[in-house]
Design an enzyme around this catalytic site. Structure first.
Site, PDB file in Angstrom:
ATOM      1  N   LEU A  34       0.850  -0.980   0.067  1.00 29.10           N
ATOM      2  CA  LEU A  34       0.060   0.145  -0.026  1.00 29.10           C
ATOM      3  C   LEU A  34       1.100   1.331  -0.117  1.00 29.10           C
ATOM      4  CD1 LEU A  34      -3.004  -0.837   2.317  1.00 29.10           C
ATOM      5  CD2 LEU A  34      -2.759  -1.253  -0.180  1.00 29.10           C
ATOM      6  N   PHE A  80       3.022  -8.354  -9.591  1.00 30.15           N
ATOM      7  CA  PHE A  80       2.867  -7.183 -10.253  1.00 30.15           C
ATOM      8  C   PHE A  80       3.545  -6.212  -9.344  1.00 30.15           C
ATOM      9  CE2 PHE A  80      -0.811  -9.598 -11.094  1.00 30.15           C
ATOM     10  CZ  PHE A  80      -1.192  -9.460 -12.407  1.00 30.15           C
ATOM     11  N   THR A 133       7.991  -4.799 -18.443  1.00 31.07           N
ATOM     12  CA  THR A 133       7.309  -3.899 -19.265  1.00 31.07           C
ATOM     13  C   THR A 133       8.283  -3.730 -20.620  1.00 31.07           C
ATOM     14  OG1 THR A 133       7.408  -1.416 -19.498  1.00 31.07           O
ATOM     15  CG2 THR A 133       8.865  -2.269 -17.831  1.00 31.07           C
ATOM     16  N   ASP A 134       7.323  -3.371 -21.633  1.00 29.55           N
ATOM     17  CA  ASP A 134       8.217  -3.204 -22.669  1.00 29.55           C
ATOM     18  C   ASP A 134       9.520  -2.178 -22.852  1.00 29.55           C
ATOM     19  OD1 ASP A 134       6.494  -0.729 -22.806  1.00 29.55           O
ATOM     20  OD2 ASP A 134       5.819  -1.081 -24.815  1.00 29.55           O
ATOM     21  N   GLU A 135       9.469  -1.376 -21.968  1.00 27.55           N
ATOM     22  CA  GLU A 135      10.454  -0.235 -21.576  1.00 27.55           C
ATOM     23  C   GLU A 135      11.837  -0.631 -21.534  1.00 27.55           C
ATOM     24  OE1 GLU A 135       9.689   3.269 -19.238  1.00 27.55           O
ATOM     25  OE2 GLU A 135       7.487   3.191 -19.799  1.00 27.55           O
ATOM     26  N   TYR A 159      13.577   3.802 -13.697  1.00 25.01           N
ATOM     27  CA  TYR A 159      12.380   2.938 -14.012  1.00 25.01           C
ATOM     28  C   TYR A 159      12.708   1.632 -14.674  1.00 25.01           C
ATOM     29  CZ  TYR A 159       8.080   0.323 -15.246  1.00 25.01           C
ATOM     30  OH  TYR A 159       7.026  -0.662 -15.600  1.00 25.01           O
ATOM     31  N   ALA A 161      15.328   0.664 -16.223  1.00 25.50           N
ATOM     32  CA  ALA A 161      16.579  -0.065 -15.698  1.00 25.50           C
ATOM     33  C   ALA A 161      16.170  -0.870 -14.818  1.00 25.50           C
ATOM     34  CB  ALA A 161      17.872   1.041 -15.426  1.00 25.50           C
ATOM     35  N   LYS A 163      13.617  -2.315 -13.871  1.00 25.18           N
ATOM     36  CA  LYS A 163      12.619  -3.647 -14.422  1.00 25.18           C
ATOM     37  C   LYS A 163      13.712  -4.508 -14.967  1.00 25.18           C
ATOM     38  CE  LYS A 163       8.693  -4.164 -14.165  1.00 25.18           C
ATOM     39  NZ  LYS A 163       7.838  -4.710 -12.866  1.00 25.18           N
ATOM     40  N   ASN A 189      -0.550  -0.075 -20.609  1.00 25.26           N
ATOM     41  CA  ASN A 189      -2.065  -0.227 -20.090  1.00 25.26           C
ATOM     42  C   ASN A 189      -2.793   0.955 -19.902  1.00 25.26           C
ATOM     43  OD1 ASN A 189      -2.106  -3.364 -18.303  1.00 25.26           O
ATOM     44  ND2 ASN A 189      -0.791  -2.817 -19.994  1.00 25.26           N
TER      45      ASN A 189
HETATM   46  P1  NAD Z   1       0.899   0.486  -9.754  1.00 27.76           P
HETATM   47  O1  NAD Z   1       1.953   1.400  -9.424  1.00 27.76           O
HETATM   48  O2  NAD Z   1      -0.271   0.995 -10.080  1.00 27.76           O
HETATM   49  O3  NAD Z   1       0.647  -0.556  -8.620  1.00 27.76           O
HETATM   50  C1  NAD Z   1       1.781  -1.047  -7.956  1.00 27.76           C
HETATM   51  C2  NAD Z   1       1.506  -1.818  -6.538  1.00 27.76           C
HETATM   52  O4  NAD Z   1       2.477  -2.502  -6.142  1.00 27.76           O
HETATM   53  C3  NAD Z   1       0.774  -0.790  -5.681  1.00 27.76           C
HETATM   54  O5  NAD Z   1      -0.256  -1.602  -5.142  1.00 27.76           O
HETATM   55  C4  NAD Z   1       1.958  -0.759  -4.566  1.00 27.76           C
HETATM   56  O6  NAD Z   1       1.404  -0.507  -3.177  1.00 27.76           O
HETATM   57  C5  NAD Z   1       2.518  -1.949  -4.651  1.00 27.76           C
HETATM   58  N1  NAD Z   1       3.800  -1.906  -4.469  1.00 27.76           N
HETATM   59  C6  NAD Z   1       4.871  -1.081  -4.432  1.00 27.76           C
HETATM   60  N2  NAD Z   1       5.794  -1.529  -3.834  1.00 27.76           N
HETATM   61  C7  NAD Z   1       5.725  -2.781  -3.106  1.00 27.76           C
HETATM   62  C8  NAD Z   1       6.498  -3.482  -2.269  1.00 27.76           C
HETATM   63  N3  NAD Z   1       7.739  -2.984  -2.014  1.00 27.76           N
HETATM   64  N4  NAD Z   1       5.757  -4.606  -1.631  1.00 27.76           N
HETATM   65  C9  NAD Z   1       4.514  -4.735  -1.918  1.00 27.76           C
HETATM   66  N5  NAD Z   1       3.803  -3.923  -2.759  1.00 27.76           N
HETATM   67  C10 NAD Z   1       4.343  -3.068  -3.265  1.00 27.76           C
HETATM   68  O7  NAD Z   1       1.369  -0.182 -10.877  1.00 27.76           O
HETATM   69  P2  NAD Z   1       0.797  -1.026 -12.094  1.00 27.76           P
HETATM   70  O8  NAD Z   1       0.542   0.049 -13.362  1.00 27.76           O
HETATM   71  O9  NAD Z   1      -0.352  -1.670 -11.789  1.00 27.76           O
HETATM   72  O10 NAD Z   1       2.002  -1.825 -12.737  1.00 27.76           O
HETATM   73  C11 NAD Z   1       1.843  -3.421 -12.139  1.00 27.76           C
HETATM   74  C12 NAD Z   1       3.183  -3.956 -12.748  1.00 27.76           C
HETATM   75  O11 NAD Z   1       2.947  -4.078 -14.319  1.00 27.76           O
HETATM   76  C13 NAD Z   1       4.280  -3.502 -12.607  1.00 27.76           C
HETATM   77  O12 NAD Z   1       5.382  -4.482 -12.390  1.00 27.76           O
HETATM   78  C14 NAD Z   1       4.715  -2.481 -14.015  1.00 27.76           C
HETATM   79  O13 NAD Z   1       6.218  -2.349 -14.168  1.00 27.76           O
HETATM   80  C15 NAD Z   1       4.078  -3.521 -14.909  1.00 27.76           C
HETATM   81  N6  NAD Z   1       3.714  -2.781 -16.220  1.00 27.76           N
HETATM   82  C16 NAD Z   1       2.970  -1.964 -15.996  1.00 27.76           C
HETATM   83  C17 NAD Z   1       2.507  -1.287 -17.127  1.00 27.76           C
HETATM   84  C18 NAD Z   1       1.419  -0.181 -17.251  1.00 27.76           C
HETATM   85  O14 NAD Z   1       1.267   0.599 -18.371  1.00 27.76           O
HETATM   86  N7  NAD Z   1       0.920   0.638 -16.100  1.00 27.76           N
HETATM   87  C19 NAD Z   1       2.721  -1.766 -18.444  1.00 27.76           C
HETATM   88  C20 NAD Z   1       3.481  -2.814 -18.469  1.00 27.76           C
HETATM   89  C21 NAD Z   1       4.050  -3.415 -17.335  1.00 27.76           C
HETATM   90  O1  DAU Z   2       5.211   0.995 -21.628  1.00 24.59           O
HETATM   91  C1  DAU Z   2       4.709   0.258 -20.545  1.00 24.59           C
HETATM   92  C2  DAU Z   2       5.104   1.584 -19.423  1.00 24.59           C
HETATM   93  O2  DAU Z   2       4.240   2.328 -19.778  1.00 24.59           O
HETATM   94  C3  DAU Z   2       4.757   1.021 -18.174  1.00 24.59           C
HETATM   95  O3  DAU Z   2       6.169  -0.117 -17.714  1.00 24.59           O
HETATM   96  C4  DAU Z   2       4.961   1.952 -17.066  1.00 24.59           C
HETATM   97  O4  DAU Z   2       4.501   1.327 -15.512  1.00 24.59           O
HETATM   98  C5  DAU Z   2       3.650   3.066 -17.232  1.00 24.59           C
HETATM   99  O5  DAU Z   2       3.728   3.947 -16.538  1.00 24.59           O
HETATM  100  C6  DAU Z   2       3.602   3.310 -18.753  1.00 24.59           C
HETATM  101  O6  DAU Z   2       5.065   4.067 -18.902  1.00 24.59           O
HETATM  102  P1  DAU Z   2       4.928   5.606 -19.606  1.00 24.59           P
HETATM  103  O7  DAU Z   2       5.773   6.529 -19.243  1.00 24.59           O
HETATM  104  O8  DAU Z   2       4.667   5.463 -21.265  1.00 24.59           O
HETATM  105  O9  DAU Z   2       3.339   6.101 -19.314  1.00 24.59           O
HETATM  106  P2  DAU Z   2       2.903   7.568 -18.869  1.00 24.59           P
HETATM  107  O10 DAU Z   2       1.295   7.457 -18.721  1.00 24.59           O
HETATM  108  O11 DAU Z   2       3.604   8.194 -17.822  1.00 24.59           O
HETATM  109  O12 DAU Z   2       3.098   8.477 -20.235  1.00 24.59           O
HETATM  110  C7  DAU Z   2       2.655   7.826 -21.512  1.00 24.59           C
HETATM  111  C8  DAU Z   2       3.222   9.120 -22.502  1.00 24.59           C
HETATM  112  O13 DAU Z   2       2.461  10.322 -22.297  1.00 24.59           O
HETATM  113  C9  DAU Z   2       4.848   9.283 -22.490  1.00 24.59           C
HETATM  114  O14 DAU Z   2       5.123   9.414 -23.878  1.00 24.59           O
HETATM  115  C10 DAU Z   2       4.733  10.411 -21.755  1.00 24.59           C
HETATM  116  C11 DAU Z   2       3.324  11.255 -21.823  1.00 24.59           C
HETATM  117  N1  DAU Z   2       2.918  12.126 -20.929  1.00 24.59           N
HETATM  118  C12 DAU Z   2       2.667  11.441 -19.757  1.00 24.59           C
HETATM  119  C13 DAU Z   2       2.132  12.318 -18.701  1.00 24.59           C
HETATM  120  C14 DAU Z   2       1.905  11.845 -17.439  1.00 24.59           C
HETATM  121  C15 DAU Z   2       2.684  13.522 -21.409  1.00 24.59           C
HETATM  122  O15 DAU Z   2       2.695  14.084 -22.466  1.00 24.59           O
HETATM  123  N2  DAU Z   2       1.981  14.042 -20.301  1.00 24.59           N
HETATM  124  C16 DAU Z   2       1.737  13.748 -18.884  1.00 24.59           C
HETATM  125  O16 DAU Z   2       1.316  14.512 -18.133  1.00 24.59           O
END
Ligand code: NAD
Ligand code: DAU
Length: 352
Positions: A34, A80, A133-135, A159, A161, A163, A189
């Site tokens: 949390l 996750f 992640t694809d990053e 981030y 690096a 992952k 997502n």
């Molecule tokens: P999020 O930041 O919304 O949620 C992360 C969750 O992990 C939170 O509930 C947080 O409380 C919990 N957490 C953080 N540190 C913790 C710890 N030390 N121990 C236990 N719980 C902990 O993240 P998300 O967007 O749901 O992403 C989930 C996973 O998917 C991550 O590994 C992220 O790298 C990966 N991912 C995310 C996206 C995206 O677009 N959001 C895309 C590809 C992969």
């Molecule tokens: O590709 C997967 C990744 O996607 C995940 O691993 C990460 O956890 C997730 O946060 C996401 O990373 P991004 O950096 O791509 O997502 P974000 O929503 O922060 O930004 C999406 C794009 O929009 C990026 O090119 C930055 C841009 N952006 C973002 C914000 C927050 C803006 O232009 N303005 C903004 O205010």
């Protein structure tokens, strides 16, 4: 039988837990620290559901993870838990190193001890699925092919690096200790319960609040958007049919420039909840300073998961963006609690 999920109070984890239990699958033990990104309101629909056991704790606490594995004997651990926001990693990388690298290492060590102590049959059935992640693959030029699983790792932010390091540890534990691992690398997502620091929920929230819609740099950075429910179905499919030690890329085949994404969201909002002054939401768009080291383009080649496992996304941005805007409009109270910080007050009260 149970499964152990870490980070299941965050955006993707909560969607995964909800979808899993709605499908009538095994009970879930949900371990989450949390942090600011974890929100138990994401799981409020599971109140009173005995198939969901929530444990507040840190994945860096190896003893706690070992205890949960011994007590619940899950058939899988799906990781996750992570620090997930690129911009935060640029301002303060330390938590990313701690949770994403050390935390994954602690989980792997706990799982190594666990599979060493269970029967051969239980070990053969056990899976550690690492959600990544694809990053980690870096940034693409406009004419480059999409990321395949064979693409060299070239992470560009603290981030990505962190992952990448976690992915390497998972790979090494399979190679060296034969841990039964699977890794998924997914694109961006969007969908319900996403914290409004990320582009799509931030734009929806700011638009409705009459605030500027910040677009980094020229807005021509490309992301490959995937509806969160599709990501969750891909993880379930990899868990059941993925080959041990393999990596599966997950993507939506939906590359879009950020500017186009924001314009699409504005157009949907214009239809769903027109501005009181009759103007268009797109008028709130504001170009702001670019993100340092901003990756220009991500795109996923999802052929491996399609050919081997038979998974394909079911939503397109045209369908998924509309559903998502509707969810945020229908869940105004969730948005208010998150943006005002009210949900943190409850966490403090509950866990003090
Ligand atoms: P999020 O930041 O919304 O949620 C992360 C969750 O992990 C939170 O509930 C947080 O409380 C919990 N957490 C953080 N540190 C913790 C710890 N030390 N121990 C236990 N719980 C902990 O993240 P998300 O967007 O749901 O992403 C989930 C996973 O998917 C991550 O590994 C992220 O790298 C990966 N991912 C995310 C996206 C995206 O677009 N959001 C895309 C590809 C992969
Ligand atoms: O590709 C997967 C990744 O996607 C995940 O691993 C990460 O956890 C997730 O946060 C996401 O990373 P991004 O950096 O791509 O997502 P974000 O929503 O922060 O930004 C999406 C794009 O929009 C990026 O090119 C930055 C841009 N952006 C973002 C914000 C927050 C803006 O232009 N303005 C903004 O205010």
């Amino acid at each position: 039988m149970t499964i152990l999920v870490t980070g299941g109070a965050g955006f993707i984890g909560a969607n995964f837990v909800i979808d899993w239990l709605a499908a009538g699958l095994e009970p879930i033990v949900n371990l989450d620290k949390l942090t600011y990104a974890g929100n138990l309101e994401n799981l409020s629909s599971l109140k009173g559901n005995s198939s969901h056991v929530f444990v507040r704790g840190d994945i860096c606490d190896q003893g706690l993870v070992e205890k949960l594995l011994a007590e619940h004997k899950p058939r899988a651990l799906i990781n996750f838990a992570a620090e997930s926001h690129v911009d935060r990693s640029i301002h303060a990388p330390e938590d990313f190193i701690q949770t994403n690298i050390i935390g994954t290492f602690r989980l792997l060590e706990a799982v190594r001890a666990h599979v060493g102590a269970i029967s051969d049959a239980e070990k053969a059935a056990f899976r550690f699925l690492h959600v990544s992640t694809d990053e980690v693959y870096g940034s693409l030029l406009p004419t480059d092919p999409a990321f395949a699983e064979t693409k060299r790792y070239e992470p560009n932010s603290p981030y990505s690096a962190s992952k990448a390091a976690s992915d390497h540890l998972v790979r090494a534990y399979h190679h060296t200790y034969h841990l039964p691992v699977l890794t998924t690398n997914c694109s961006n997502n969007y969908g319900p319960y996403q914290f409004p620091e990320k582009l799509i929920p931030l734009i929806i929230h700011n638009a409705l609040a009459g605030k500027p819609l910040p677009i980094y740099g020229d807005g021509q950075q490309i992301r490959d958007w995937l509806y969160v429910g599709d990501h969750c179905s891909a993880i379930r499919a990899v868990l059941e049919r993925g080959r041990l030690g393999e990596v599966y890329n997950i993507g939506g085949n939906n590359e879009r420039a950020n500017l186009d994404t924001v314009k699409s969201l504005c157009a949907i909002l214009d239809g769903a909840k027109p501005r009181a002054d009759g103007k268009k939401y797109a008028e709130q768009m504001t170009f702001v300073k670019d993100r340092p080291g901003h990756d220009r383009r991500y795109a996923i080649d999802a052929c491996k998961i399609a050919n081997e496992i038979g998974w394909r996304p079911s939503e397109t941005p045209d369908s998924g963006f509309g559903k998502t805007v509707k969810w945020y409009l229908d869940n105004d109270a969730w948005v208010k609690n998150v943006t005002s910080g009210t949900y943190r007050a409850w966490v403090t009260k509950q866990y003090q």
